[in-house]
Design an enzyme around this catalytic site. Structure first.
Site, PDB file in Angstrom:
ATOM      1  N   ILE A  19       0.844  -1.206   0.000  1.00 15.46           N
ATOM      2  CA  ILE A  19       0.000   0.000   0.000  1.00 15.46           C
ATOM      3  C   ILE A  19       0.879   1.256   0.000  1.00 15.46           C
ATOM      4  O   ILE A  19       0.598   2.228  -0.702  1.00 15.46           O
ATOM      5  CB  ILE A  19      -0.938  -0.042   1.232  1.00 15.46           C
ATOM      6  CG1 ILE A  19      -1.999  -1.137   1.036  1.00 15.46           C
ATOM      7  CG2 ILE A  19      -1.587   1.319   1.483  1.00 15.46           C
ATOM      8  CD1 ILE A  19      -2.823  -1.450   2.278  1.00 15.46           C
ATOM      9  N   SER A 142      -6.765  -0.478  10.025  1.00 13.43           N
ATOM     10  CA  SER A 142      -7.192  -1.757   9.451  1.00 13.43           C
ATOM     11  C   SER A 142      -8.626  -2.048   9.849  1.00 13.43           C
ATOM     12  O   SER A 142      -9.078  -1.631  10.920  1.00 13.43           O
ATOM     13  CB  SER A 142      -6.313  -2.895   9.964  1.00 13.43           C
ATOM     14  OG  SER A 142      -6.897  -4.145   9.627  1.00 13.43           O
ATOM     15  N   TYR A 155      -1.569  -6.289  17.316  1.00 19.83           N
ATOM     16  CA  TYR A 155      -1.901  -5.575  16.076  1.00 19.83           C
ATOM     17  C   TYR A 155      -3.286  -4.929  16.201  1.00 19.83           C
ATOM     18  O   TYR A 155      -3.471  -3.762  15.839  1.00 19.83           O
ATOM     19  CB  TYR A 155      -1.847  -6.586  14.933  1.00 19.83           C
ATOM     20  CG  TYR A 155      -2.116  -6.061  13.552  1.00 19.83           C
ATOM     21  CD1 TYR A 155      -1.186  -5.265  12.894  1.00 19.83           C
ATOM     22  CD2 TYR A 155      -3.291  -6.404  12.873  1.00 19.83           C
ATOM     23  CE1 TYR A 155      -1.428  -4.808  11.598  1.00 19.83           C
ATOM     24  CE2 TYR A 155      -3.534  -5.967  11.582  1.00 19.83           C
ATOM     25  CZ  TYR A 155      -2.599  -5.167  10.941  1.00 19.83           C
ATOM     26  OH  TYR A 155      -2.836  -4.732   9.654  1.00 19.83           O
ATOM     27  N   GLU A 187      -8.990  -6.034   2.559  1.00 26.09           N
ATOM     28  CA  GLU A 187      -8.334  -7.142   1.852  1.00 26.09           C
ATOM     29  C   GLU A 187      -7.624  -6.557   0.637  1.00 26.09           C
ATOM     30  O   GLU A 187      -8.263  -6.264  -0.378  1.00 26.09           O
ATOM     31  CB  GLU A 187      -9.368  -8.187   1.411  1.00 26.09           C
ATOM     32  CG  GLU A 187     -10.355  -8.615   2.498  1.00 26.09           C
ATOM     33  CD  GLU A 187      -9.702  -9.361   3.661  1.00 26.09           C
ATOM     34  OE1 GLU A 187      -8.707 -10.070   3.433  1.00 26.09           O
ATOM     35  OE2 GLU A 187     -10.202  -9.229   4.793  1.00 26.09           O
TER      36      GLU A 187
HETATM   37  P1  NAP Z   1       3.681  -4.609   3.357  1.00 23.68           P
HETATM   38  O1  NAP Z   1       3.368  -5.220   2.061  1.00 23.68           O
HETATM   39  O2  NAP Z   1       4.468  -5.424   4.343  1.00 23.68           O
HETATM   40  O3  NAP Z   1       4.426  -3.225   3.189  1.00 23.68           O
HETATM   41  C1  NAP Z   1       4.766  -2.494   4.344  1.00 23.68           C
HETATM   42  C2  NAP Z   1       6.139  -1.914   4.245  1.00 23.68           C
HETATM   43  O4  NAP Z   1       6.445  -1.317   5.520  1.00 23.68           O
HETATM   44  C3  NAP Z   1       7.241  -2.940   3.991  1.00 23.68           C
HETATM   45  O5  NAP Z   1       8.213  -2.345   3.156  1.00 23.68           O
HETATM   46  C4  NAP Z   1       7.823  -3.191   5.382  1.00 23.68           C
HETATM   47  O6  NAP Z   1       9.173  -3.598   5.356  1.00 23.68           O
HETATM   48  C5  NAP Z   1       7.690  -1.814   6.006  1.00 23.68           C
HETATM   49  N1  NAP Z   1       7.641  -1.869   7.463  1.00 23.68           N
HETATM   50  C6  NAP Z   1       6.721  -2.489   8.233  1.00 23.68           C
HETATM   51  N2  NAP Z   1       6.979  -2.303   9.533  1.00 23.68           N
HETATM   52  C7  NAP Z   1       8.102  -1.540   9.594  1.00 23.68           C
HETATM   53  C8  NAP Z   1       8.871  -1.002  10.655  1.00 23.68           C
HETATM   54  N3  NAP Z   1       8.545  -1.217  11.935  1.00 23.68           N
HETATM   55  N4  NAP Z   1       9.972  -0.264  10.355  1.00 23.68           N
HETATM   56  C9  NAP Z   1      10.306  -0.040   9.072  1.00 23.68           C
HETATM   57  N5  NAP Z   1       9.614  -0.509   8.016  1.00 23.68           N
HETATM   58  C10 NAP Z   1       8.523  -1.262   8.271  1.00 23.68           C
HETATM   59  O7  NAP Z   1       2.311  -4.195   4.111  1.00 23.68           O
HETATM   60  P2  NAP Z   1       0.898  -3.660   3.507  1.00 23.68           P
HETATM   61  O8  NAP Z   1      -0.022  -4.800   3.361  1.00 23.68           O
HETATM   62  O9  NAP Z   1       1.147  -2.736   2.376  1.00 23.68           O
HETATM   63  O10 NAP Z   1       0.382  -2.853   4.779  1.00 23.68           O
HETATM   64  C11 NAP Z   1       0.544  -1.456   4.916  1.00 23.68           C
HETATM   65  C12 NAP Z   1      -0.379  -0.976   6.020  1.00 23.68           C
HETATM   66  O11 NAP Z   1      -1.730  -1.327   5.696  1.00 23.68           O
HETATM   67  C13 NAP Z   1      -0.080  -1.595   7.388  1.00 23.68           C
HETATM   68  O12 NAP Z   1      -0.256  -0.623   8.397  1.00 23.68           O
HETATM   69  C14 NAP Z   1      -1.161  -2.659   7.517  1.00 23.68           C
HETATM   70  O13 NAP Z   1      -1.501  -2.913   8.850  1.00 23.68           O
HETATM   71  C15 NAP Z   1      -2.318  -1.993   6.784  1.00 23.68           C
HETATM   72  N6  NAP Z   1      -3.317  -2.954   6.306  1.00 23.68           N
HETATM   73  C16 NAP Z   1      -3.101  -3.742   5.215  1.00 23.68           C
HETATM   74  C17 NAP Z   1      -4.082  -4.640   4.797  1.00 23.68           C
HETATM   75  C18 NAP Z   1      -3.927  -5.496   3.580  1.00 23.68           C
HETATM   76  O14 NAP Z   1      -4.901  -6.159   3.203  1.00 23.68           O
HETATM   77  N7  NAP Z   1      -2.780  -5.528   2.933  1.00 23.68           N
HETATM   78  C19 NAP Z   1      -5.292  -4.730   5.503  1.00 23.68           C
HETATM   79  C20 NAP Z   1      -5.464  -3.932   6.621  1.00 23.68           C
HETATM   80  C21 NAP Z   1      -4.479  -3.029   7.007  1.00 23.68           C
HETATM   81  P3  NAP Z   1       9.553  -5.165   5.076  1.00 23.68           P
HETATM   82  O15 NAP Z   1       8.970  -5.543   3.768  1.00 23.68           O
HETATM   83  O16 NAP Z   1      11.030  -5.160   5.081  1.00 23.68           O
HETATM   84  O17 NAP Z   1       8.938  -5.922   6.208  1.00 23.68           O
END
Ligand code: NAP
Length: 260
Positions: A19, A142, A155, A187
């Site tokens: 995202i 989320s 979380y 999702e």
């Molecule tokens: P993602 O694919 O893991 O991308 C997140 C990025 O943030 C990755 O580059 C990760 O690094 C980095 N990151 C995470 N924690 C970190 C930390 N403590 N310090 C430095 N870098 C950090 O995640 P995403 O699915 O895009 O999620 C982004 C946000 O959306 C999050 O807050 C998540 O809770 C929220 N969300 C997502 C979904 C979904 O369906 N995808 C649903 C509900 C909420 P690494 O790759 O090196 O770990």
């Protein structure tokens, strides 16, 4: 619709993947300057190269969020590079599965550091600069904050707290013209989501079952759809929207389940 974001500077945590990557790219496509913050150095540099090759401006700051006092340095480096700050997108986080039953107090506290404390810290250090630009803040929360998931107390606590902080900061920052809103993805296929999906014996069956329950189109939300909502909320075109929790999720959380 003209968003008027050219040359405006936004810090995007976790801005290199999923995202966050989509938000970074959407900002760049509007002529804004995204500052990509996170631990994924290679992914961030590749993304920055792409943006610069297309004529855009950006910067990478490698940081492990939730450890030490790195957020002050992130804001300082941004101001040193660009002299202004127009918004913060708190997005970095991970569903780390710290369960009530099988987790423990150390793991729970660790989850708070990884998923919540940096949301506060970054905005705390950014506020003096956001006052100057009447900037905007987006907290990526989320659906779990509203629905629960089971097995992920840390979380869930963080995602719920992010919604409360959205309202709290909207009140505290309204006198300065700074808007604060939250987005609740449900999702969305990202590297994080794919990792979670692969914990199931039959990921393809699991995803089919989830998609069948999403009212609008029986499909997942794209990262670009989350990014478009985010960038609109950052722009002056949403100038009277603050303290809101938005769910761009095809009606998954709020619509009557009988319709699917
Ligand atoms: P993602 O694919 O893991 O991308 C997140 C990025 O943030 C990755 O580059 C990760 O690094 C980095 N990151 C995470 N924690 C970190 C930390 N403590 N310090 C430095 N870098 C950090 O995640 P995403 O699915 O895009 O999620 C982004 C946000 O959306 C999050 O807050 C998540 O809770 C929220 N969300 C997502 C979904 C979904 O369906 N995808 C649903 C509900 C909420 P690494 O790759 O090196 O770990």
């Amino acid at each position: 619709m003209k968003l008027d974001l050219e040359q405006k500077v936004f810090i995007v945590t976790g801005g290199a993947k999923g995202i966050g990557e989509a938000i970074t790219l959407e900002l760049a496509s509007e002529g804004a300057i995204p500052v990509i913050v996170g631990r994924s150095e290679n992914a961030a540099k590749q993304l920055a190269d792409r943006i610069e090759a297309a004529g855009g401006k950006t910067m990478v700051i490698v940081a492990e969020l939730g450890e030490g006092d790195g957020c002050k340095s992130i804001v300082d480096q941004t101001i040193a590079a660009f002299g202004r700050l127009d918004g913060v997108i708190n997005n970095a986080g991970a569903n780390d599965g710290v369960s009530l039953i099988s987790g423990g107090s150390t793991a729970f506290r660790d989850s708070l550091m990884k998923n919540l404390t940096h949301y506060y810290d970054l905005v705390h250090y950014a506020v003096p600069y956001l006052k100057e630009t009447k900037g905007a803040i987006i907290n990526i929360s989320s659906k779990i904050a509203l629905t629960g998931q089971g097995g992920t107390s840390g979380y869930a606590a963080c995602k719920g707290a992010q919604l409360a902080l959205t309202r709290e900061w909207a009140v505290e920052l309204a006198p300065f013209g700074i808007r604060v809103n939250a987005i609740l993805p449900a999702e969305v296929m990202t590297p994080l989501y794919a990792k979670w999906l692969n914990t199931f014996e039959d990921p393809a069956a699991k995803i089919k079952a989830i998609e069948s329950k999403i009212p609008l189109g029986q499909r997942m939300t794209t990262p670009e759809e989350i990014a478009a909502m985010t960038v609109f909320l950052l722009s002056g075109r949403s100038g009277h929207t603050t303290g809101q929790w938005l769910s761009p999720d095809g009606g998954y959380v709020h619509l009557d389940r009988a319709i699917t």
